[in-house]
Design an enzyme around this catalytic site. Structure first.
Site, PDB file in Angstrom:
ATOM      1  N   HIS A 301       0.819  -1.205   0.000  1.00 33.49           N
ATOM      2  CA  HIS A 301       0.000   0.000   0.000  1.00 33.49           C
ATOM      3  C   HIS A 301       0.857   1.261   0.000  1.00 33.49           C
ATOM      4  O   HIS A 301       0.440   2.299  -0.516  1.00 33.49           O
ATOM      5  CB  HIS A 301      -0.946  -0.008   1.201  1.00 33.49           C
ATOM      6  CG  HIS A 301      -2.197  -0.796   0.948  1.00 33.49           C
ATOM      7  ND1 HIS A 301      -2.871  -1.467   1.938  1.00 33.49           N
ATOM      8  CD2 HIS A 301      -2.888  -1.028  -0.187  1.00 33.49           C
ATOM      9  CE1 HIS A 301      -3.938  -2.060   1.421  1.00 33.49           C
ATOM     10  NE2 HIS A 301      -3.964  -1.803   0.135  1.00 33.49           N
ATOM     11  N   ARG A 408      -7.719  -6.704 -12.503  1.00 36.07           N
ATOM     12  CA  ARG A 408      -7.346  -7.989 -11.914  1.00 36.07           C
ATOM     13  C   ARG A 408      -8.130  -8.167 -10.613  1.00 36.07           C
ATOM     14  O   ARG A 408      -7.900  -7.446  -9.646  1.00 36.07           O
ATOM     15  CB  ARG A 408      -5.848  -8.024 -11.622  1.00 36.07           C
ATOM     16  CG  ARG A 408      -4.960  -7.659 -12.805  1.00 36.07           C
ATOM     17  CD  ARG A 408      -3.495  -7.636 -12.364  1.00 36.07           C
ATOM     18  NE  ARG A 408      -2.603  -7.226 -13.407  1.00 36.07           N
ATOM     19  CZ  ARG A 408      -2.191  -5.967 -13.604  1.00 36.07           C
ATOM     20  NH1 ARG A 408      -2.624  -5.005 -12.795  1.00 36.07           N
ATOM     21  NH2 ARG A 408      -1.357  -5.667 -14.584  1.00 36.07           N
ATOM     22  N   ARG A 444     -11.421  -9.018 -15.440  1.00 33.87           N
ATOM     23  CA  ARG A 444     -10.974 -10.406 -15.617  1.00 33.87           C
ATOM     24  C   ARG A 444     -11.478 -11.235 -14.441  1.00 33.87           C
ATOM     25  O   ARG A 444     -11.283 -10.866 -13.285  1.00 33.87           O
ATOM     26  CB  ARG A 444      -9.446 -10.480 -15.693  1.00 33.87           C
ATOM     27  CG  ARG A 444      -8.923 -11.899 -15.916  1.00 33.87           C
ATOM     28  CD  ARG A 444      -7.407 -11.907 -16.109  1.00 33.87           C
ATOM     29  NE  ARG A 444      -6.694 -11.542 -14.906  1.00 33.87           N
ATOM     30  CZ  ARG A 444      -5.376 -11.335 -14.857  1.00 33.87           C
ATOM     31  NH1 ARG A 444      -4.654 -11.426 -15.968  1.00 33.87           N
ATOM     32  NH2 ARG A 444      -4.786 -11.004 -13.727  1.00 33.87           N
ATOM     33  N   GLU A 542      -3.889 -16.021 -24.113  1.00 27.75           N
ATOM     34  CA  GLU A 542      -2.598 -16.152 -23.431  1.00 27.75           C
ATOM     35  C   GLU A 542      -2.041 -17.575 -23.484  1.00 27.75           C
ATOM     36  O   GLU A 542      -0.937 -17.818 -23.017  1.00 27.75           O
ATOM     37  CB  GLU A 542      -2.722 -15.683 -21.978  1.00 27.75           C
ATOM     38  CG  GLU A 542      -3.836 -16.354 -21.200  1.00 27.75           C
ATOM     39  CD  GLU A 542      -4.061 -15.724 -19.835  1.00 27.75           C
ATOM     40  OE1 GLU A 542      -3.120 -15.110 -19.288  1.00 27.75           O
ATOM     41  OE2 GLU A 542      -5.173 -15.851 -19.304  1.00 27.75           O
ATOM     42  N   ASN A 565       2.235 -11.072 -21.446  1.00 27.70           N
ATOM     43  CA  ASN A 565       3.172 -11.600 -20.454  1.00 27.70           C
ATOM     44  C   ASN A 565       3.135 -13.133 -20.426  1.00 27.70           C
ATOM     45  O   ASN A 565       4.156 -13.811 -20.585  1.00 27.70           O
ATOM     46  CB  ASN A 565       2.854 -11.046 -19.068  1.00 27.70           C
ATOM     47  CG  ASN A 565       2.971  -9.538 -19.020  1.00 27.70           C
ATOM     48  OD1 ASN A 565       3.579  -8.918 -19.882  1.00 27.70           O
ATOM     49  ND2 ASN A 565       2.380  -8.929 -18.006  1.00 27.70           N
ATOM     50  N   ASP A 566       1.937 -13.686 -20.221  1.00 23.83           N
ATOM     51  CA  ASP A 566       1.828 -15.145 -20.173  1.00 23.83           C
ATOM     52  C   ASP A 566       1.909 -15.769 -21.561  1.00 23.83           C
ATOM     53  O   ASP A 566       2.439 -16.873 -21.724  1.00 23.83           O
ATOM     54  CB  ASP A 566       0.524 -15.567 -19.495  1.00 23.83           C
ATOM     55  CG  ASP A 566       0.669 -15.652 -17.976  1.00 23.83           C
ATOM     56  OD1 ASP A 566       1.805 -15.861 -17.506  1.00 23.83           O
ATOM     57  OD2 ASP A 566      -0.333 -15.499 -17.274  1.00 23.83           O
ATOM     58  N   ARG A 576       8.931 -17.033 -16.942  1.00 21.01           N
ATOM     59  CA  ARG A 576       9.315 -15.623 -16.922  1.00 21.01           C
ATOM     60  C   ARG A 576       9.902 -15.185 -15.587  1.00 21.01           C
ATOM     61  O   ARG A 576      10.379 -14.054 -15.462  1.00 21.01           O
ATOM     62  CB  ARG A 576       8.134 -14.734 -17.311  1.00 21.01           C
ATOM     63  CG  ARG A 576       6.893 -14.827 -16.480  1.00 21.01           C
ATOM     64  CD  ARG A 576       5.761 -14.069 -17.191  1.00 21.01           C
ATOM     65  NE  ARG A 576       4.450 -14.243 -16.586  1.00 21.01           N
ATOM     66  CZ  ARG A 576       3.853 -13.346 -15.825  1.00 21.01           C
ATOM     67  NH1 ARG A 576       4.456 -12.219 -15.565  1.00 21.01           N
ATOM     68  NH2 ARG A 576       2.655 -13.568 -15.326  1.00 21.01           N
ATOM     69  N   CYS A 613      -3.623  -6.453 -23.241  1.00 20.31           N
ATOM     70  CA  CYS A 613      -3.513  -5.984 -21.865  1.00 20.31           C
ATOM     71  C   CYS A 613      -2.189  -6.350 -21.221  1.00 20.31           C
ATOM     72  O   CYS A 613      -2.021  -6.196 -20.021  1.00 20.31           O
ATOM     73  CB  CYS A 613      -4.677  -6.511 -21.023  1.00 20.31           C
ATOM     74  SG  CYS A 613      -4.788  -8.311 -20.957  1.00 20.31           S
TER      75      CYS A 613
END
Length: 655
Positions: A301, A408, A444, A542, A565-566, A576, A613
């Protein structure tokens, strides 16, 4: 978490490479061990490390436990697998790239590097200013056992302290001066303060004879350790929140006020071992030039507050932060995680130049905040934001996000000590929809697996959780959880342009099964008389399977969103998080670019929206290529939005 490897360091971990290894390990907050032949020693002790007698070509295991465990393992494994590491110890660097969050692989280039420290790059930007040391005294319990007749009164005193903390947080939440993002963080802390996990644990200890302060300290440490033990950044960050709440309860019990940040000078660099999000959210943030902290990571945070207010921050320095207690001035690089104590004149000039250049760049990009990027042929390219919590809404809005291309939902499940209710989820998704209406908000569905478990879901032990029971696979097997989320999304759709996408899709049947559940949820809400609305259903692309069946998938869904990314990880069959194969995790590899193009062609042919994304969506060197492939939506970190809009407008100008 842990990872094994074969040591390639020349001649093994003798004196100099062992010292370098320890220096790297000390750059991380996590407890780190090196294991050989079943014997484990601290990776932060040169003597113990050398006594382990690690030789070249021997197998060892690096084990890390803490907020930055992944980064620590990446960097240390990278060092062990570097054959040149033992040859020129001062100049050698790990072969793996620990990524933007762990800046252990490069030293400050300025001449003040002798005083340089390295931590987690948590909020980008440069700053130089006077040091403001914030090291409140530690809180200790009375350390005595209560008499039986004292226990009842001590429990009452504890409960009163909890109520006082909750009331204080409620008061803060009622203030108009609190930003929307900070409000969400305080609300999350309020939720922890009210949670039975913390209060129940503490009351149990008091009933066992512990004084209330000691009980709170122990209870907070126990619960925080559970968060820290999980291999996930978001959950690790919640450990800091638990400690922060525990501290506030203890202060009330002791009748003390915490050390205030109210008097921090203009442009000062805040230095602390740990800063509670509660304290930072109430601080005069406009006066803070930068933040340097021993605790915290990129998903804590503290980091979220710093990013949302444009404050450069380097966190996770661990014990290194104590070296800054007596600093007069501090320079920090929030892009790379570098901190320089009492910089010399050359370094001052260097950082002053960086601050000025960054300010000019920001000023030059702000004109694109309200721009709607349009190509010469009239096509609008939506530039949206990737976020994971309501606290990040403000940063996305300030950047000029044209909606949310990826929300997310994992953090909503992770940050609580229990599964979020349908009402809680509906409120969250509705807040998103309202904040960005009429722009779309793509949510998602729960994308979680054995690598980042959550309370309330039992995950099996898996050799490779990235290829296991995760994403849509887990959700379809747990309709009790999935339907609760789908119902919440249908309810939220009343308030704006909600779209829903499914992660880890590899078979058309997964989409069809989801549609059946959506229809069931719609019928239930209608029967209950609960307001709801339909939403577009799309899929993340993905997996290689999704790419290969994209033409068929495009007939089943309303949109595609390419998760680079994936997708890169799965196309290249390269973890990764593994620095030894980092060079394979390149979205520009012809195999990955071909997969993106195949997906785009299938979507365009079917007349559906194709977006992206993954963070590659914000790369100025790739945006033109993606747009030419047919993508009409690009979603990225808020910090990249204005630069992306500028790139698209330059394309339009070129015709």
């Amino acid at each position: 978490m842990e990872r094994s490897t074969i040591v390639r360091v020349h001649e093994g971990l003798h004196a100099r490479p062992a010292t370098r290894f320890v220096k790297l390990a000390k750059g991380f907050e996590s407890d780190v061990e090196l294991v050989k032949d079943g014997k484990a020693v601290s990776a932060k002790s040169s003597v113990k490390l050398m006594l382990l007698a690690v030789k070249e070509n021997q197998e060892v295991t690096v084990r890390a436990h803490g907020a930055d465990a992944i980064e620590a393992i990446e960097a240390l494994i990278g060092y062990l697998e570097n054959p040149k590491a033992g040859l020129d110890d001062e100049d050698s660097q790990p072969t793996g790239d620990a990524g933007p969050k762990a800046a252990v692989g490069s030293a400050p280039t300025a001449s003040g590097a002798a005083n340089g420290l390295r931590g987690v790059a948590a909020s980008e930007g440069f700053a130089i200013g006077p040091a403001f040391a914030h090291f409140p005294p530690d809180i200790a319990g009375q350390g005595r056992m209560l008499q039986a007749e004292e226990i009842g009164g001590e429990i009452d005193r504890f409960r009163a302290a909890v109520r006082a903390v909750q009331a204080r947080m409620d008061h803060a939440l009622a203030q108009d001066s609190l930003s929307a993002g900070d409000r969400g963080i305080v609300a999350a802390l309020r939720d922890i303060a009210a949670d039975d996990s913390l209060t129940g644990e503490a009351e149990g200890l008091i009933k066992g004879g512990n004084d209330a302060v000691s009980a709170v300290i122990t209870a907070a440490s126990t619960i925080a350790a559970e968060f820290s033990a999980v291999d996930d950044h978001y959950l690790n960050a919640r450990a800091d929140d638990v400690h922060a709440v525990g501290r506030q309860i203890c202060l009330v019990l002791l009748g003390q006020d915490d050390v205030s940040l109210e008097n921090i000078p203009e442009g000062a660099i805040l230095i602390a071992d740990d800063i509670g999000a509660w304290d930072l959210a109430r601080a005069p943030l406009k006066r803070i030039g930068g933040v340097v902290c021993g605790h915290g990571g990129a998903t804590s945070h503290i980091a979220i507050i710093a990013r949302s207010h444009g404050i450069p921050a380097v966190l996770g320095l661990g014990g290194q932060v104590n070296a800054l207690r007596t600093a007069r001035d501090v320079a920090l690089d929030g892009n790379a995680g570098h901190v320089i104590m009492d910089p010399d004149e050359a370094t001052r000039a260097d950082f002053a130049g960086r601050v000025e250049a960054a300010a000019k760049e920001r000023a030059g990009l702000t004109v694109f905040k309200t721009v709607t990027p349009k190509l010469a042929d009239g096509r609008i390219i939506e530039v949206a934001a990737n976020i994971g919590s309501l606290e990040e809404i403000e940063a996305a809005q300030e950047a000029g996000a044209m909606g949310i291309g990826l929300f997310r939902t994992e953090l909503l499940f992770m940050r609580h000590m229990h599964l979020p209710s349908e009402d809680m989820q509906a409120e969250t998704y509705a807040a998103l929809a309202k904040a960005f209406a009429p722009y779309p908000v793509i949510v998602r569905t729960l994308d979680i697996g054995g690598d980042k478990p959550i309370a309330g879901i039992e995950f099996p032990d898996e050799e490779n959780p990235f290829l296991g029971w995760r994403g849509i696979r887990m959700c379809l097997d747990r309709p009790d959880i999935f339907k609760r989320q789908l119902r919440a999304l249908l309810r939220a759709a009343v308030h704006g342009n909600i779209k829903v996408m499914l992660p880890m899709v590899s078979d058309i049947s997964e989409v069809r099964q989801t549609r059946v559940l959506v229809d069931e949820c719609t019928a239930e809400l209608k029967a209950e008389g609960v307001p709801h609305a339909s939403f577009d259903l799309g899929v993340m692309i993905e997996t290689p399977a999704a790419v290969l069946i994209a033409p068929a998938l495009a007939k089943e869904v309303a949109f595609f969103s390419i998760g680079t990314n994936d997708l890169t990880q799965y196309i290249m069959a390269a973890d990764r998080l593994n620095p030894t194969v980092a060079k394979l995790n390149d979205v520009t590899n012809p195999a990955v670019m071909s997969a993106i193009e195949m997906t785009a062609k299938a979507g365009v042919a079917a007349g559906i929206m194709v977006g992206m994304c993954g963070e590659a969506a914000g790369r100025p060197d790739l945006i033109a290529t993606f747009v030419k492939m047919g993508l009409t939506e690009l979603s990225m970190s808020p910090a990249s939005i204005q630069r992306a809009k500028k790139t698209i407008m330059a394309m339009a100008a070129e015709g």
